[in-house]
Design a protein around this motif. Sequence first.
Motif, PDB file in Angstrom:
ATOM      1  N   GLN A  37       0.840  -1.191   0.000  1.00 10.96           N
ATOM      2  CA  GLN A  37       0.000   0.000   0.000  1.00 10.96           C
ATOM      3  C   GLN A  37       0.880   1.247   0.000  1.00 10.96           C
ATOM      4  OE1 GLN A  37      -2.502   0.841   3.475  1.00 10.96           O
ATOM      5  NE2 GLN A  37      -4.124   1.574   2.120  1.00 10.96           N
ATOM      6  N   LYS A  41      -3.260   5.476  -0.944  1.00 10.45           N
ATOM      7  CA  LYS A  41      -3.781   4.582  -1.986  1.00 10.45           C
ATOM      8  C   LYS A  41      -4.355   3.304  -1.382  1.00 10.45           C
ATOM      9  CE  LYS A  41      -2.275   7.142  -5.426  1.00 10.45           C
ATOM     10  NZ  LYS A  41      -1.097   6.777  -6.199  1.00 10.45           N
ATOM     11  N   SER A  42      -4.917   2.484  -2.262  1.00 12.54           N
ATOM     12  CA  SER A  42      -5.489   1.218  -1.816  1.00 12.54           C
ATOM     13  C   SER A  42      -4.421   0.127  -1.784  1.00 12.54           C
ATOM     14  CB  SER A  42      -6.630   0.825  -2.752  1.00 12.54           C
ATOM     15  OG  SER A  42      -7.323  -0.281  -2.253  1.00 12.54           O
TER      16      SER A  42
ATOM     17  N   GLN B   6     -15.190   2.143  -6.666  1.00 10.07           N
ATOM     18  CA  GLN B   6     -15.967   2.747  -5.590  1.00 10.07           C
ATOM     19  C   GLN B   6     -16.473   4.094  -6.066  1.00 10.07           C
ATOM     20  OE1 GLN B   6     -12.857   0.959  -2.394  1.00 10.07           O
ATOM     21  NE2 GLN B   6     -14.348   2.362  -1.532  1.00 10.07           N
ATOM     22  N   ARG B   9     -13.952   8.942  -4.397  1.00 11.58           N
ATOM     23  CA  ARG B   9     -12.627   8.861  -3.768  1.00 11.58           C
ATOM     24  C   ARG B   9     -12.593   9.656  -2.473  1.00 11.58           C
ATOM     25  NH1 ARG B   9      -8.243   7.260  -6.577  1.00 11.58           N
ATOM     26  NH2 ARG B   9      -7.409   7.110  -4.475  1.00 11.58           N
ATOM     27  N   CYS B  23     -19.995   0.168  -4.125  1.00 14.78           N
ATOM     28  CA  CYS B  23     -18.874  -0.611  -4.649  1.00 14.78           C
ATOM     29  C   CYS B  23     -19.382  -1.537  -5.747  1.00 14.78           C
ATOM     30  CB  CYS B  23     -18.249  -1.429  -3.521  1.00 14.78           C
ATOM     31  SG  CYS B  23     -16.932  -2.542  -4.051  1.00 14.78           S
ATOM     32  N   LEU B  90     -12.469   0.771   2.367  1.00 16.55           N
ATOM     33  CA  LEU B  90     -11.984  -0.041   1.257  1.00 16.55           C
ATOM     34  C   LEU B  90     -12.962  -1.167   0.975  1.00 16.55           C
ATOM     35  CD1 LEU B  90      -8.273  -0.286   2.401  1.00 16.55           C
ATOM     36  CD2 LEU B  90      -9.096   0.975   0.430  1.00 16.55           C
ATOM     37  N   PHE B 104      -8.836  -5.213  -4.155  1.00 13.83           N
ATOM     38  CA  PHE B 104      -9.373  -4.027  -3.506  1.00 13.83           C
ATOM     39  C   PHE B 104      -9.733  -2.933  -4.503  1.00 13.83           C
ATOM     40  CE2 PHE B 104      -8.929  -4.584   1.027  1.00 13.83           C
ATOM     41  CZ  PHE B 104      -8.101  -5.692   1.115  1.00 13.83           C
ATOM     42  N   PRO B 106     -10.254   1.354  -5.036  1.00 18.10           N
ATOM     43  CA  PRO B 106      -9.329   2.462  -4.776  1.00 18.10           C
ATOM     44  C   PRO B 106      -9.518   3.131  -3.415  1.00 18.10           C
ATOM     45  CG  PRO B 106     -11.030   3.153  -6.295  1.00 18.10           C
ATOM     46  CD  PRO B 106     -11.217   1.683  -6.096  1.00 18.10           C
ATOM     47  N   GLY B 107     -10.643   2.861  -2.756  1.00 17.28           N
ATOM     48  CA  GLY B 107     -10.874   3.460  -1.442  1.00 17.28           C
ATOM     49  C   GLY B 107     -11.683   4.741  -1.512  1.00 17.28           C
TER      50      GLY B 107
END
Lengths: 112, 113
Positions: A37, A41-42, B6, B9, B23, B90, B104, B106-107
């Motif tokens: 990570q 960021k993810s 997602q 951001r 999501c 996430l 995952f 990008p959050g």
Amino acid sequence: ELKVEQNPLFLSMQEGKNYTIYCNYSTTSDRLYWYRQDPGKSLESLFVLLSNGAVKQEGRLMASLDTKARLSTLHITAAVHDLSATYFCAVDEKTSGSRLTFGEGTQLTVNP
Amino acid sequence: DVKVTQSSRYLVKRTGEKVFLECVQDMDHENMFWYRQDPGLGLRLIYFSYDVKMKEKGDIPEGYSVSREKKERFSLILESASTNQTSMYLCASRSPSGHRLILFGPGTRLTVT
């Protein structure tokens, strides 16, 4: 309850040096994952280790799994600044269906 | 290129608002997850879903609910947002077979003021 412990949690190293991050887990599993990570960021998948003795390598990173010792290692060879990131290991809980349990993460800083 | 997306951001909401985090995955994965990540606390599982209309509580479900009406979409709902829900959220998905790798999104960085 599965516990996953990483050490060290913080690692500052010089470029060109080698080091190893350790991931210990507390119960039976034959499947372990490493993620990277970058700040803000993810998580990005690095390695999937599926059996005892599994070894995977990508560039300067090499991961291994010893299911008998319940231990995985992530070895860094000749570190470069671009490897600075947080590294997570995650263990698949055999008895719980689908969930992964993550370690706390190791924050790696590679200094010039 | 397979992916998890997602809806936002960055998101800023006020205390007490109802918040929806969406999501979507395009990999036909059965399993989907919501984690939150906070400094010093690592990744903590909020809810996960084995399949459509199925859900299970993770480690910190309080203050959250989820919805999985279609296979590709997993929504996280904050019924009444509070400041302690300010966090990085996430979303992730996986297939229950093969490598079972979790991928995952990008959050979403949510700030509740």
